[in-house]
Design a protein around this motif. Structure first.
Motif, PDB file in Angstrom:
ATOM      1  N   UNK A 227      -7.404   1.487   7.604  1.00  0.00           N
ATOM      2  CA  UNK A 227      -6.294   2.329   7.142  1.00  0.00           C
ATOM      3  C   UNK A 227      -5.111   2.236   8.089  1.00  0.00           C
ATOM      4  N   UNK A 228      -5.395   2.294   9.390  1.00  0.00           N
ATOM      5  CA  UNK A 228      -4.331   2.221  10.392  1.00  0.00           C
ATOM      6  C   UNK A 228      -3.649   0.852  10.367  1.00  0.00           C
ATOM      7  N   UNK A 229      -4.459  -0.223  10.217  1.00  0.00           N
ATOM      8  CA  UNK A 229      -3.884  -1.566  10.169  1.00  0.00           C
ATOM      9  C   UNK A 229      -3.011  -1.744   8.932  1.00  0.00           C
ATOM     10  N   UNK A 230      -3.429  -1.187   7.803  1.00  0.00           N
ATOM     11  CA  UNK A 230      -2.622  -1.238   6.586  1.00  0.00           C
ATOM     12  C   UNK A 230      -1.316  -0.472   6.774  1.00  0.00           C
ATOM     13  N   UNK A 231      -1.381   0.704   7.397  1.00  0.00           N
ATOM     14  CA  UNK A 231      -0.158   1.456   7.675  1.00  0.00           C
ATOM     15  C   UNK A 231       0.800   0.653   8.557  1.00  0.00           C
ATOM     16  N   UNK A 232       0.233  -0.115   9.503  1.00  0.00           N
ATOM     17  CA  UNK A 232       1.072  -0.962  10.355  1.00  0.00           C
ATOM     18  C   UNK A 232       1.812  -2.006   9.505  1.00  0.00           C
ATOM     19  N   UNK A 233       1.088  -2.649   8.591  1.00  0.00           N
ATOM     20  CA  UNK A 233       1.709  -3.645   7.719  1.00  0.00           C
ATOM     21  C   UNK A 233       2.831  -3.021   6.895  1.00  0.00           C
ATOM     22  N   UNK A 234       2.584  -1.857   6.334  1.00  0.00           N
ATOM     23  CA  UNK A 234       3.579  -1.223   5.467  1.00  0.00           C
ATOM     24  C   UNK A 234       4.743  -0.648   6.267  1.00  0.00           C
ATOM     25  N   UNK A 235       4.485  -0.207   7.488  1.00  0.00           N
ATOM     26  CA  UNK A 235       5.569   0.266   8.350  1.00  0.00           C
ATOM     27  C   UNK A 235       6.491  -0.888   8.723  1.00  0.00           C
ATOM     28  N   UNK A 236       5.912  -2.051   8.956  1.00  0.00           N
ATOM     29  CA  UNK A 236       6.709  -3.221   9.326  1.00  0.00           C
ATOM     30  C   UNK A 236       7.346  -3.908   8.116  1.00  0.00           C
ATOM     31  N   UNK A 237       6.916  -3.538   6.922  1.00  0.00           N
ATOM     32  CA  UNK A 237       7.478  -4.092   5.679  1.00  0.00           C
ATOM     33  C   UNK A 237       7.836  -2.928   4.759  1.00  0.00           C
ATOM     34  N   UNK A 238       8.927  -2.212   5.075  1.00  0.00           N
ATOM     35  CA  UNK A 238       9.186  -0.913   4.450  1.00  0.00           C
ATOM     36  C   UNK A 238       9.679  -0.957   3.011  1.00  0.00           C
ATOM     37  N   UNK A 239       9.736  -2.160   2.397  1.00  0.00           N
ATOM     38  CA  UNK A 239      10.143  -2.236   0.995  1.00  0.00           C
ATOM     39  C   UNK A 239       8.951  -2.465   0.067  1.00  0.00           C
ATOM     40  N   UNK A 240       7.752  -2.661   0.623  1.00  0.00           N
ATOM     41  CA  UNK A 240       6.561  -2.939  -0.181  1.00  0.00           C
ATOM     42  C   UNK A 240       5.823  -1.641  -0.501  1.00  0.00           C
ATOM     43  N   UNK A 241       5.745  -1.309  -1.790  1.00  0.00           N
ATOM     44  CA  UNK A 241       4.938  -0.171  -2.237  1.00  0.00           C
ATOM     45  C   UNK A 241       3.550  -0.698  -2.609  1.00  0.00           C
ATOM     46  N   UNK A 242       2.548  -0.255  -1.887  1.00  0.00           N
ATOM     47  CA  UNK A 242       1.166  -0.697  -2.068  1.00  0.00           C
ATOM     48  C   UNK A 242       0.400   0.390  -2.815  1.00  0.00           C
ATOM     49  N   UNK A 243      -0.087   0.057  -4.003  1.00  0.00           N
ATOM     50  CA  UNK A 243      -0.708   1.035  -4.898  1.00  0.00           C
ATOM     51  C   UNK A 243      -2.219   0.804  -4.927  1.00  0.00           C
ATOM     52  N   UNK A 244      -2.989   1.864  -4.672  1.00  0.00           N
ATOM     53  CA  UNK A 244      -4.438   1.775  -4.509  1.00  0.00           C
ATOM     54  C   UNK A 244      -5.175   2.695  -5.479  1.00  0.00           C
ATOM     55  N   UNK A 245      -6.278   2.183  -6.020  1.00  0.00           N
ATOM     56  CA  UNK A 245      -7.181   3.008  -6.817  1.00  0.00           C
ATOM     57  C   UNK A 245      -7.906   3.992  -5.908  1.00  0.00           C
ATOM     58  N   UNK A 246      -8.043   5.237  -6.365  1.00  0.00           N
ATOM     59  CA  UNK A 246      -8.642   6.287  -5.538  1.00  0.00           C
ATOM     60  C   UNK A 246     -10.131   6.088  -5.326  1.00  0.00           C
ATOM     61  N   UNK A 247     -10.801   5.373  -6.224  1.00  0.00           N
ATOM     62  CA  UNK A 247     -12.253   5.219  -6.148  1.00  0.00           C
ATOM     63  C   UNK A 247     -12.958   6.042  -7.208  1.00  0.00           C
ATOM     64  N   UNK A 248     -14.213   5.712  -7.454  1.00  0.00           N
ATOM     65  CA  UNK A 248     -14.985   6.325  -8.544  1.00  0.00           C
ATOM     66  C   UNK A 248     -16.256   6.991  -8.034  1.00  0.00           C
ATOM     67  N   UNK A 249     -16.167   7.669  -6.910  1.00  0.00           N
ATOM     68  CA  UNK A 249     -17.373   8.155  -6.233  1.00  0.00           C
ATOM     69  C   UNK A 249     -17.781   9.577  -6.590  1.00  0.00           C
ATOM     70  N   UNK A 250     -16.906  10.335  -7.204  1.00  0.00           N
ATOM     71  CA  UNK A 250     -17.249  11.736  -7.448  1.00  0.00           C
ATOM     72  C   UNK A 250     -18.443  11.847  -8.400  1.00  0.00           C
ATOM     73  N   UNK A 251     -19.391  12.668  -8.007  1.00  0.00           N
ATOM     74  CA  UNK A 251     -20.601  12.951  -8.782  1.00  0.00           C
ATOM     75  C   UNK A 251     -21.640  11.838  -8.722  1.00  0.00           C
ATOM     76  N   UNK A 252     -21.408  10.768  -7.928  1.00  0.00           N
ATOM     77  CA  UNK A 252     -22.465   9.778  -7.752  1.00  0.00           C
ATOM     78  C   UNK A 252     -23.659  10.437  -7.060  1.00  0.00           C
ATOM     79  N   UNK A 253     -24.864  10.079  -7.494  1.00  0.00           N
ATOM     80  CA  UNK A 253     -26.071  10.730  -6.962  1.00  0.00           C
ATOM     81  C   UNK A 253     -27.244   9.756  -7.003  1.00  0.00           C
ATOM     82  N   UNK A 254     -28.318  10.150  -6.349  1.00  0.00           N
ATOM     83  CA  UNK A 254     -29.549   9.366  -6.373  1.00  0.00           C
ATOM     84  C   UNK A 254     -30.104   9.329  -7.797  1.00  0.00           C
ATOM     85  N   UNK A 255     -30.562   8.131  -8.217  1.00  0.00           N
ATOM     86  CA  UNK A 255     -31.013   7.984  -9.598  1.00  0.00           C
ATOM     87  C   UNK A 255     -32.487   7.599  -9.723  1.00  0.00           C
TER      88      UNK A 255
END
Length: 629
Positions: A227-255
């Motif tokens: 996360x910190x390394x990605x922030x470094x990349x985006x701080x040094x390239x301030x015109x790039x909007x990087x869009x990320x999927x939040x993830x699909x982990x909610x309610x995952x459980x042992x099956x």
């Protein structure tokens, strides 16, 4: 055999989730559905390796947790009101002239009839991927099959795999023909994540946390070294909007039946059945009986964001909603999917910024040039937003004749500023850890830009890009502005320098480096503060106060009489990073300038000092002083 010899490939995942949840992942001869590589820039001597008949599962240890990459449309366009700004409408936006970078598990099928002539395969040796092709189609399918039309039907796409993603993002954003948007529908596997076949023993649930740290996966919400390394990349390239999927982990459980499961341990657990990988008798993956190390509970409901780009500060993180085709938008009727990961981050940041359609999207597949299929997940919601962002960037370019390239904080700002607040439970009034600032509303964003970038002296929308300069502009004030009687909304966004990576469980120390502040004052000296959330009570509605964790702040005043005078203030607490200026984007709605000319006052009220400071910082800073008044 050394650990490097194992790191060749293959992480095998089931990417399609037709019922709204990711299908159970099976690693082994019967369940191997494809092969991808662990990013080479993530190789680490503490690699955790799980050899199987179908390939090799490879992870690495960071901050006490194991990180392994995983993958995470017509109704989608309607849900975000993107269809209201398409070609054929007044704005006639198609994404023409915009290039989007896609980093994903493999290659987009460049010859697909929906994408032909608009996809560049950048990385060599990539295998075709349904997931990557579906993401690309959601962003930019041309609409040969009208039901599969993407958000931006004429956009150009650069397809890369996720190997070396950070260095490649920096290169593509800093090239002579830079990209301004990137999509990332992947992250690290966290918590319960499908099953693993252990040769000679059977099939067991896999839990991706460090079980030695307890029954909660410490990777959820953690500001990792990635996360910190990605922030470094985006701080040094301030015109790039990087869009990320939040993830699909909610309610995952042992099956699987019984208590036995597979997890990582720092040392041999007492209920060890079999050590799968790692140093013998030490750290590694173990199959345990669950008699002593009982199975953890389900993931979530809050604090279930994976610790890749989802917990960085400078990304735009997208959660998944069900279809919503009613017009106009009404946040009280919008429903979040059952799987979409909720924030916040360990230090209390929002995590999920906006939401979009991630429920059963129909789009392109890689098996043939005319192949289509359905997928669900935040992996689909993110490209819904990325394609929409391409249209809005085209609109911005049209309005400014291409002379003003917006900062990524500006792009992020107008998407957040105009989102429709989702108030249906678990959403609440204002931002919340479930749905962020709300459902993306492309029509509202386009209207905001049309108004804010116009020369109309009576406009009620305003957009500024400015900066705080240590010793010269420690506070930036704008006024007087006058209320129209409509709600007032002011949003501040900035690209923050990288923070210090965290380890362990739920480190609440803020990772914000430059703590900017937004507040409004009215003619009666009343002070209006931004939204704040309580990470210790994540389901509580937002209140107002001093937000010292997020690099997005918003002041909202629901009811105000027309004609009341306001001043907008931007300042900062503490010193700015390395004594350097901090650029910010400011978006204002519901206020109009009166008869007297507007004053932009950089305290200590000296434009001479500002001019000298900008000259000393060089022409690149001077070029970026943009505002609309």
């Amino acid at each position: 055999m050394g650990w490097q010899a194992w790191v060749r490939r293959n992480i095998s995942w089931s990417c399609m989730a037709l019922a709204g949840l990711l299908a159970a992942m099976t690693i082994g001869p019967a369940g191997n559905t494809g092969a991808v590589e662990i990013p080479k820039d993530l190789w680490n001597p503490q690699a955790v390796v799980l050899p199987t008949g179908g390939g090799v599962l490879v992870g690495y240890v960071d901050g006490g947790v194991v990180n392994v990459y995983k993958t995470f449309n017509l109704n989608a366009a309607d849900t975000t009101n993107t269809d209201e700004i398409w070609g054929g409408t007044t704005l006639n936006l198609t994404g023409s002239g915009i290039t989007v970078g896609i980093w994903d598990e493999g290659a987009v099928r460049s010859t697909h009839r929906e994408l032909t002539g608009r996809v560049t395969l950048v990385d060599s040796g990539m295998s075709l991927s349904d997931h990557s092709t579906h993401v690309a189609g959601t962003i930019g399918a041309s609409g040969v099959d009208s039901a599969a039309r993407g958000m931006a039907s004429a956009v150009q796409i650069r397809s890369r795999d996720w190997n070396n993603d950070l260095s490649e993002m920096a290169a593509d954003a800093g090239s002579l023909n830079p990209i301004y948007l990137s999509n990332h529908s992947y992250g690290f596997a966290r918590g319960w994540e499908g099953t693993v076949s252990v040769p000679g023993y059977g099939t067991y649930d896999m839990w991706y946390g460090n079980r030695s740290l307890g029954v909660k996966d410490a990777g959820f919400g953690q500001y990792s070294s990635y996360s910190a390394a990605l922030d470094q990349v985006l701080y040094e390239n301030p015109f790039l909007l990087s869009i990320w999927a939040a993830g699909n982990d909610r309610n995952d459980a042992k099956t699987q039946p019984g208590n036995a499961y597979v997890a990582y341990f720092d040392s041999t657990p007492t209920d060890n059945i079999y050590q799968i990988s790692g140093t013998p008798g030490d750290f590694g993956l173990y199959l345990v009986s669950g008699t002593v190390n009982t199975p953890p509970g389900p993931d979530g409901p809050y604090d279930c964001l994976p610790n890749a780009g989802q917990t960085a500060k400078n990304t735009l993180v997208v959660g998944a909603m069900q279809d919503y085709t009613a017009d106009p938008h009404n946040g009280a009727g919008m429903l979040v999917t059952s799987f979409s990961s909720f924030g916040g981050t360990d230090d209390g940041r929002l995590g999920v910024h906006v939401v979009a359609n991630g429920d059963l999207l129909y789009s392109t597949l890689s098996s043939a040039d005319n192949a289509y299929g359905y997928m669900s997940g935040t992996s689909m919601a993110a490209p819904n937003v990325t394609g929409t962002a391409a249209l809005l960037l085209q609109h911005f370019n049209n309005l400014t004749s291409g002379t003003w390239k917006p900062l990524s904080s500006t792009q992020k700002g107008y998407i957040i500023h105009t989102a429709t607040d989702v108030t249906a439970s678990p959403g609440t009034l204002g931002p919340d850890y479930a749905t962020g600032y709300g459902m993306v509303n492309a029509k509202a964003a386009a209207d905001f830009l049309t108004n804010a970038l116009s020369t109309n002296p009576n406009k009620t929308d305003h957009l500024y890009e400015a900066q705080l300069v240590p010793g010269s502009i420690d506070q930036w004030d704008l006024g007087p502005l006058y209320s129209t009687g409509d709600p007032i909304k002011v949003t501040l966004v900035w690209t923050d320098p990288p923070g210090e990576a965290k380890s362990g469980l739920d480190d609440r120390t803020p990772v914000l480096v430059n703590d900017l502040d937004l507040w409004l004052t009215d003619q009666n000296s009343n002070v209006y503060r931004p939204w704040v959330l309580d990470i210790l009570n994540p389901s509580n509605p937002a209140t107002t106060g001093d937000n010292d964790v997020d690099n997005v702040e918003q002041v909202y005043i629901a009811t105000v009489l027309a004609g009341v005078s306001f001043t907008v203030h931007v300042g900062h607490e503490g010193s700015l990073y390395q004594g350097l200026p901090q650029w910010f984007s400011l978006l204002i709605s519901g206020l109009v300038f009166g008869q007297e000319p507007p004053q932009v006052i950089p305290e200590p009220h000296s434009w001479v000092l500002l001019g000298l400071a900008l000259m000393l910082m060089g022409p690149v800073w001077l070029r970026r002083m943009r505002r609309t008044g």
